[in-house]
Design an enzyme around this catalytic site. Structure first.
Site, PDB file in Angstrom:
ATOM      1  CG  ASP A   1      -9.753  -0.405   4.145  1.00  0.00           C
ATOM      2  OD1 ASP A   1      -9.310  -0.763   3.040  1.00  0.00           O
ATOM      3  OD2 ASP A   1      -9.149  -0.583   5.214  1.00  0.00           O
TER       4      ASP A   1
ATOM      5  CD  GLN B   1      -3.483  -4.664   6.304  1.00  0.00           C
ATOM      6  OE1 GLN B   1      -3.380  -3.713   5.546  1.00  0.00           O
ATOM      7  NE2 GLN B   1      -4.047  -5.801   5.948  1.00  0.00           N
TER       8      GLN B   1
ATOM      9  CE  LYS C   1      -3.840  -2.496   2.012  1.00  0.00           C
ATOM     10  NZ  LYS C   1      -4.519  -2.974   3.207  1.00  0.00           N
TER      11      LYS C   1
END
Length: 280
Positions: free
Chosen positions: A119, A96, A52
């Site tokens: 997200d 995460q 990422k």
């Protein structure tokens, strides 16, 4: 033989488009950073976080890394998220997953401002998607839609069977396929006669979480098969939820593992980050 849907190539195209967009935004004085929080040192999570950060560097947006010890309390994590919610330069916040067992994932997801929820997991983002309002889309399902569109797979009027009902893939995937005017069936671990049901699918999206579970007996001749799973087999090689070697000869198009859906998830995360800068 099936056409191999190359997620690496398509994700690279998307990132190149985003890189151009970021350059235009910068020229107009619009910038922003993605804050990436990792709690603990799960090896798979560390790889995802690194990917990422690399994607951010490629498209030209700043990433801020918060690598917290496993012992971080839920209260400490929520306090950090609240601070990042208030930071003007932070346009996206990503925590995460999975988190250590003593931290409630739902609480953490809900603590992130919906304006920074790149997200697409916040209930407000999910609600907006459900009723077709603008908002951040869940990255993996949005990536699958792009894979299909950019591979010239027509979704309108097709029967799509989604195997899996998770909040991250299965449910949002079904909603996004409905948006594309597909007819959608959601199957899961309690579905009766799963092979017969899957054999009706023009597009079969597999997110069952079981290595090499879906074989030839589940797939209709000429179906498009999208494999969301990622596992390591007994030889430590990556594999998906689909028996690729069996299904490739039946399907008209199929995603490989690795190199199919995985790269698209990060490309769509970057797309959400650029959207957060554009809309600010």
């Amino acid at each position: 033989m099936a056409k191999i849907i190359d997620g690496k190539k398509i994700s690279q195209e998307i990132k190149a488009e985003l890189k151009e967009k970021v350059a235009v935004l910068k020229a107009a004085g619009k910038t922003g950073a993605l804050a990436v929080i990792q709690v603990g040192e799960d090896p798979a999570s560390s790889v995802y976080v690194r990917n990422k950060k690399n994607a951010c560097a490629y498209i030209g947006i700043e990433s801020l890394a918060y690598e917290l010890p496993e012992s971080t309390t839920e209260a400490e994590l929520l306090k950090l998220i609240e601070e990042l919610n208030q930071k003007e330069e932070v346009k996206g916040i990503l925590v995460q997953l999975p988190l250590p067992g003593h931290i409630c994932e739902d609480k953490v997801i809900q603590a992130i401002s919906p304006k920074k929820d790149v997200d697409g997991f916040h209930p407000q983002s999910v609600g907006a998607m459900t009723i077709g309002e603008k908002g951040f889309l869940s990255c993996t399902p949005a990536g699958i839609i792009q894979l299909l569109k950019r591979s010239d797979v027509d979704m309108e009027g097709k029967h799509c069977v989604v195997i899996g009902r998770s909040n991250i893939v299965g449910k949002p995937m079904a909603l996004l396929m409905l948006r594309e005017n597909a007819t959608v069936t959601i199957a899961h671990s309690r579905t009766k006669n799963l092979p017969e049901l899957c054999k009706q699918a023009d597009i079969l999206i597999v997110a069952i979480g079981k290595p090499r579970f879906i074989g030839a007996e589940y797939v209709k001749e000429g179906a498009v098969v999208i494999d969301v799973g990622i596992h390591r087999n007994e030889n430590n090689k990556l594999c998906g939820d689909v028996k690729f070697d069996e299904v490739e000869s039946i399907a008209s198009a199929i995603t490989p593992v690795p190199g199919g859906v995985g790269p698209m998830t990060i490309a769509m995360l970057m797309s959400n980050c650029v959207q957060s800068i554009e809309e600010d």
